[in-house]
Structures are given as structure tokens and as C-alpha cells.
Design a protein around this motif. Structure first.
Motif, PDB file in Angstrom:
ATOM      1  N   ARG A 181     -29.013 -29.250 -18.723  1.00  0.00           N
ATOM      2  CA  ARG A 181     -29.718 -28.677 -19.871  1.00  0.00           C
ATOM      3  C   ARG A 181     -30.612 -27.512 -19.460  1.00  0.00           C
ATOM      4  NH1 ARG A 181     -28.895 -28.994 -24.966  1.00  0.00           N
ATOM      5  NH2 ARG A 181     -31.103 -29.237 -25.512  1.00  0.00           N
ATOM      6  N   LEU A 182     -31.110 -27.547 -18.227  1.00  0.00           N
ATOM      7  CA  LEU A 182     -32.051 -26.522 -17.790  1.00  0.00           C
ATOM      8  C   LEU A 182     -31.359 -25.221 -17.403  1.00  0.00           C
ATOM      9  CD1 LEU A 182     -34.801 -25.453 -16.987  1.00  0.00           C
ATOM     10  CD2 LEU A 182     -34.660 -26.785 -14.873  1.00  0.00           C
ATOM     11  N   VAL A 183     -30.275 -25.299 -16.644  1.00  0.00           N
ATOM     12  CA  VAL A 183     -29.645 -24.086 -16.126  1.00  0.00           C
ATOM     13  C   VAL A 183     -29.246 -23.113 -17.235  1.00  0.00           C
ATOM     14  CG1 VAL A 183     -27.649 -23.191 -14.868  1.00  0.00           C
ATOM     15  CG2 VAL A 183     -28.926 -25.140 -13.953  1.00  0.00           C
ATOM     16  N   PRO A 184     -28.563 -23.544 -18.323  1.00  0.00           N
ATOM     17  CA  PRO A 184     -28.204 -22.593 -19.378  1.00  0.00           C
ATOM     18  C   PRO A 184     -29.414 -21.964 -20.071  1.00  0.00           C
ATOM     19  CG  PRO A 184     -26.955 -24.625 -19.610  1.00  0.00           C
ATOM     20  CD  PRO A 184     -28.031 -24.889 -18.613  1.00  0.00           C
ATOM     21  N   ALA A 185     -30.566 -22.654 -20.031  1.00  0.00           N
ATOM     22  CA  ALA A 185     -31.755 -22.158 -20.725  1.00  0.00           C
ATOM     23  C   ALA A 185     -32.567 -21.177 -19.898  1.00  0.00           C
ATOM     24  CB  ALA A 185     -32.639 -23.341 -21.138  1.00  0.00           C
ATOM     25  N   LEU A 186     -32.263 -21.035 -18.608  1.00  0.00           N
ATOM     26  CA  LEU A 186     -33.103 -20.222 -17.720  1.00  0.00           C
ATOM     27  C   LEU A 186     -33.266 -18.782 -18.200  1.00  0.00           C
ATOM     28  CD1 LEU A 186     -31.971 -21.588 -14.240  1.00  0.00           C
ATOM     29  CD2 LEU A 186     -34.221 -21.867 -15.303  1.00  0.00           C
ATOM     30  N   PRO A 187     -32.208 -18.075 -18.614  1.00  0.00           N
ATOM     31  CA  PRO A 187     -32.410 -16.692 -19.076  1.00  0.00           C
ATOM     32  C   PRO A 187     -33.361 -16.596 -20.271  1.00  0.00           C
ATOM     33  CG  PRO A 187     -30.088 -17.086 -18.610  1.00  0.00           C
ATOM     34  CD  PRO A 187     -30.772 -18.420 -18.567  1.00  0.00           C
ATOM     35  N   ASP A 188     -33.206 -17.494 -21.243  1.00  0.00           N
ATOM     36  CA  ASP A 188     -34.094 -17.467 -22.401  1.00  0.00           C
ATOM     37  C   ASP A 188     -35.528 -17.818 -22.014  1.00  0.00           C
ATOM     38  OD1 ASP A 188     -32.222 -16.718 -24.339  1.00  0.00           O
ATOM     39  OD2 ASP A 188     -31.539 -18.785 -24.598  1.00  0.00           O
ATOM     40  N   LEU A 189     -35.667 -18.776 -21.133  1.00  0.00           N
ATOM     41  CA  LEU A 189     -37.013 -19.140 -20.678  1.00  0.00           C
ATOM     42  C   LEU A 189     -37.699 -17.951 -20.017  1.00  0.00           C
ATOM     43  CD1 LEU A 189     -36.313 -22.695 -19.197  1.00  0.00           C
ATOM     44  CD2 LEU A 189     -37.532 -22.168 -21.315  1.00  0.00           C
ATOM     45  N   ARG A 190     -36.961 -17.237 -19.199  1.00  0.00           N
ATOM     46  CA  ARG A 190     -37.539 -16.067 -18.531  1.00  0.00           C
ATOM     47  C   ARG A 190     -37.922 -14.999 -19.555  1.00  0.00           C
ATOM     48  NH1 ARG A 190     -34.708 -12.491 -13.674  1.00  0.00           N
ATOM     49  NH2 ARG A 190     -36.636 -11.467 -12.963  1.00  0.00           N
ATOM     50  N   ASN A 191     -37.053 -14.757 -20.544  1.00  0.00           N
ATOM     51  CA  ASN A 191     -37.340 -13.752 -21.563  1.00  0.00           C
ATOM     52  C   ASN A 191     -38.540 -14.123 -22.425  1.00  0.00           C
ATOM     53  OD1 ASN A 191     -35.194 -12.171 -20.717  1.00  0.00           O
ATOM     54  ND2 ASN A 191     -33.750 -13.082 -22.186  1.00  0.00           N
TER      55      ASN A 191
END
Length: 487
Positions: A181-191
Motif C-alpha cells: 500500500r505504501l510503495v504506490p503512494a510514495l509519489p503522491d506523498l512526496r508531492n
């Protein structure tokens, strides 16, 4: 509400302070009964230590540290291998004491540079999005916001929070996330301005942590995975940094070791705290110069405190007290206190109101009330005494010899009383527990008392035994001689 134990270590009329919270009690062996039992158990060792010794001027625990807090910590750590909070309280108190004896702020006595420009992040606990947004609105202008999330893929909360601030987000998974669940969310989290991820997986998930470290564009910091210097190698392999909490690590001494070692390895350093009052967190802040991120907003979140220490302004700027040691000053009238040592004058009104009519001898001032070895305790409710107990350096009388008790090691418990409003609240248990621990720390091996029939069951419940036959005292009824070993 979280209970906590404040430890005071005294030498030459100077006191140092530490703290141990009653938090995650099964995991940290930090229940009140266990922590008091640990303090009583190590009392003989404490009597042999010299916390105010010269130590190593380069810092505690070094190879040239024949005395002082570093050597004290090593001996206590060997005696308290499963009780990090009690160890931390004693270690923090001894470091604080040494600094006060030297007349130096704690950071200087530890060989550190003066902390400059300290600012804390503000923590927003997991709640409804509306509540979390409200909490941020109530604390605008902080340098960063530490946000707890149940699921890294649920970005709604972060998007709503981002509308309120441009400050960085530090997100905390509290060991509850899944890698998938975390890996796919990393780009959005960074943005969305997430600059740090704290402990996304359980402590045992080392393989997942190592995988995430390789993939994540956002630094990942260990919290539950770092409990002592023994964990540092594994954490350096699996994380970009560590969150050091002195209470969890076992005190200021190992926390300092961890922070220095982490910086030498190029790891990100965060300095945090457990649920604690100014007694503990004020000492923690003195290590702030070694931290890339500081998380000491607990003093801003407290409903009540135990005294005066570090200060946070409305935007998280930290001011250390301009006093030696940690700068913490206990305030016996502060609403955070539940049981506290007090002068005799604080216990006399309770003693008179509760015991006077039925027990004339107990309900008045006693000849030994002012002696240096006498200890008076008050149970407090919002700073007001609602219960009391007194301890006197007095051996059992002739004819009541307690097996195993040595001359000069007895303490008599008298004037134990609680107002009606405090009965059934645990105030009596708290008073008795503290009296036993205080007696052990004073070098006693036995506490004894004369107890009427109605109270005998309470004392039996707490380990007291009856010795001899009951006495029928004129005007006060049947009493029992009761005693308890306190080691």
C-alpha cells in the motif's frame, strides 16, 4: 490520563530529576506497581552510587569515566535489563544532578554545544479529517506537522491538511502499514510535502524496511525498531535515520550515544519523547543540538504539568530554562501531582479531619513530625491535599520484633488517611505504594503500623502481615500490629 513517576536524586542538598511514564505497560514493564517494585529492588545499589562524581569531561560513558553518570548508568542497566523507563528516570536524574552540582546547564555538562534555534514539530493524532484539520488550524505556523495515518494510500487527510499550511509533513505509520500500500503512494506523498516517514512497519519487518529504503524517495526513520545502541547496525541498514527517545532508550546516556553514532554514520536524527511532563522532556531538549528533527510538543499537549521546565511558544520555538541542569523545577501545587512529599503542615489538616474524632492520638501533630528523617506524603487532587501518610524512623517496639528486620532499619507508618471524596479513587493505594518505595530508598527494610480492624484487610492486600495478638486500645477499639518487608 497517563500516570508517571518522578524520580529525585539528591546529593549535598542539590536535587536532580527524571521521569518514567506508565505507558504501554506490558511492553515496557512500566506499570506503577512494577516500577515502584524495581525502585525498591535497586535501592541498595542506589545507596552505593556516586552520581555527582567527576566522570569524563568529554561525556558520560567514555573510557575515561571512572565515576559520574556514565558509570552509574552501566551499573543500573545491569540491574534493570527489562525496565527501560525506570532506568531512564534514574539516569536522567543523575545526569541532571551532576550538571546542577557543577552549576552548568545539562548540555554543557554533557560536553555538547549550546542548542541553537530549537523548534519542535506539532503532532496531529489519528482522528476524523475534520478534527485533524481543526487541530492544525489551532496551531498555525509550526515548522513541521507530524501526522499519524492509518493507511498511506488514504491521501484525503493529507490533501485537506495541505490546504491549511505550507509546512512539511512528517507522517507516522505506527507499525501499521503494508509495503504493497505504501510503495504506490510514495509519489503522491512526496508531492503533498511529506518529508519524512516514521516507522511504517512492525519492528520485526526488517526485510520490508530494507526494501522500502531502496525504493523510497522520502527518507524513512526508525522508531519502534530502535530501542538501544544494540539496534543501530540493523537500523542503519534498513532506515535512513532513527528517532531517539531517551525514556525508551534507557536515559540520557544511551540517547547521547545513539545520536552521536547516528550522526557519524550520516543517518538522519530525530529526537522525541514519550507521554511525559516537563520533568523528563526538559532534559531531552538539551540534546536538541544533535537532532535534525525535534519532537517535544508533548508539553504543549499536556492538560496538567508537574512543574516548570522548557517552554514552547505558539509556533513551537523551544526555550531552555536559564537554570543549571535540565532547568526543571517541580511545583508541589501543580495539578499534575497525585502523590508528593510535603511539609508536615500540609498533612495536619487531613489528619485532623479524618482521624481526630476516632483516633485522637493519630489526629494531631506528632513529636517526630519535624525530624529530618520523617517523611510526609499527601495525595493531591488539583493541588489540594485529600489524603496523607507519614513515615518515622522508628523500629518496632519491644515485644514486636519483626523477623529479619535489623536495628535502625524500621519505618513506622502513621496518620494514613483520605478524605471521603478521595475514597475509592486509589489514593490510599498510591500513598501506601509511595511510602514503601520511599522507605526502601531511605535504607529501611521494614514498614510497620498499628491498624484497626476495619483497615486490616487493606494492608493485607498490600502484603502486610499481622504479628502477635490484637490490642484493645482505650477509646479506639481493636488494633493489630502489622508489618511488611520492603525489599
Amino acid at each position: 490520563m497517563t500516570r508517571t513517576v518522578i524520580v529525585e536524586v539528591e546529593q549535598d542538598g542539590v536535587s536532580g530529576y527524571g521521569e518514567a511514564s506508565c505507558f504501554m505497560t506490558d511492553h515496557y514493564n512500566s506499570g506503577l506497581e512494577r516500577m515502584h517494585a524495581d525502585l525498591r529492588r535497586v535501592a541498595p545499589l542506589l545507596a552505593t552510587l556516586n552520581p555527582g562524581g567527576p566522570g569524563d569531561p568529554g561525556g558520560p560513558g567514555g573510557p575515561g569515566d571512572p565515576g559520574g553518570p556514565g558509570s552509574v548508568w552501566r551499573r543500573l542497566a545491569a540491574a534493570l535489563p527489562a525496565s527501560p523507563f525506570v532506568l531512564a528516570a534514574l539516569d536522567t536524574a543523575t545526569n541532571d544532578l551532576r550538571a546542577r552540582l557543577l552549576g552548568l546547564p545539562l548540555w554543557e555538562s554533557l560536553g555538547l554545544d549550546r542548542p541553537q534555534g530549537l523548534r519542535s514539530s506539532f503532532s496531529i493524532g489519528l482522528d476524523t479529517p475534520e478534527t485533524m484539520v481543526r487541530k492544525l488550524r489551532e496551531r498555525p505556523g509550526w515548522c513541521a506537522y507530524k501526522v499519524k495515518l492509518a493507511d498511506p494510500g488514504d491521501l484525503r487527510i493529507l490533501r485537506e491538511l495541505r490546504e491549511q499550511t505550507d509546512a512539511p509533513f512528517l507522517i507516522d505509520g505506527n507499525c501499521g502499514w503494508e509495503l504493497s500500500r505504501l510503495v504506490p503512494a510514495l509519489p503522491d506523498l512526496r508531492n503533498l510535502g511529506v518529508r519524512l516517514i516514521e516507522q511504517p512497519f512492525p519492528r520485526a519487518a526488517w526485510e520490508e524496511a530494507r526494501t522500502l529504503k531502496e525504493l523510497s524517495p522520502i527518507p524513512v526513520v526508525a522508531d519502534e525498531s530502535i530501542t538501544s545502541p544494540a539496534d543501530l547496525d540493523a537500523c542503519a541498514e534498513a532506515f535512513h535515520g532513527i528517532n531517539v527517545k531517551p525514556m525508551k532508550a534507557g536515559g540520557i546516556t544511551p540517547a547521547l550515544t545513539l545520536l552521536r553514532a547516528a550522526r557519524e554514520r550520516g543517518l538522519i536524527t530525530m529526537l522525541g519523547c514519550m507521554p511525559e511532563s516537563a520533568a523528563g522532556v526538559s532534559a531531552t531538549a538539551h540534546l536538541g543540538g544533535l537532532a535534525d528533527h525535534l519532537d517535544v510538543d508533548v508539553v504543549d499537549l499536556l492538560a496538567v504539568d508537574t512543574g516548570q521546565g522548557l517552554a514552547l511558544d505558539a509556533t513551537g520555538h523551544v526555550t531552555l530554562p536559564d537554570r543549571p541542569g535540565s532547568g526543571y523545577l517541580p511545583d508541589p501545587a501543580a495539578h499534575g501531582w497525585y502523590v508528593h512529599r510535603v511539609p508536615a503542615a500540609r498533612v495536619h489538616p487531613v489528619r485532623k479531619e479524618v482521624l481526630g474524632p476516632a483516633h485522637p492520638a493519630e489526629g494531631r501533630a506528632h513529636p517526630g513530625d519535624g525530624l529530618p528523617a520523617t517523611r510526609h506524603l499527601a495525595a493531591l487532587r488539583q493541588g489540594r491535599a485529600v489524603g496523607c501518610a507519614s513515615l518515622y524512623a522508628e523500629d518496632p517496639p519491644d515485644g514486636c520484633a519483626v523477623p529479619g528486620s535489623r536495628p535502625g532499619r524500621g519505618r513506622r507508618l502513621r496518620g494514613m488517611a483520605t478524605l471521603g471524596e478521595a475514597r475509592g479513587t486509589g489514593a490510599g493505594t498510591a500513598l501506601l505504594r509511595t511510602a514503601l518505595t520511599l522507605s526502601a530508598l531511605d535504607g529501611a527494610d521494614t514498614v510497620w503500623c498499628r491498624v484497626d480492624d476495619s483497615a486490616a484487610g487493606f494492608y493485607r492486600k498490600h502484603g502486610f502481615e499481622v504479628l502477635g495478638r490484637p490490642l484493645d486500645l482505650p477509646g479506639t477499639g481493636v488494633h493489630h500490629f502489622m508489618h511488611r518487608s520492603i525489599r
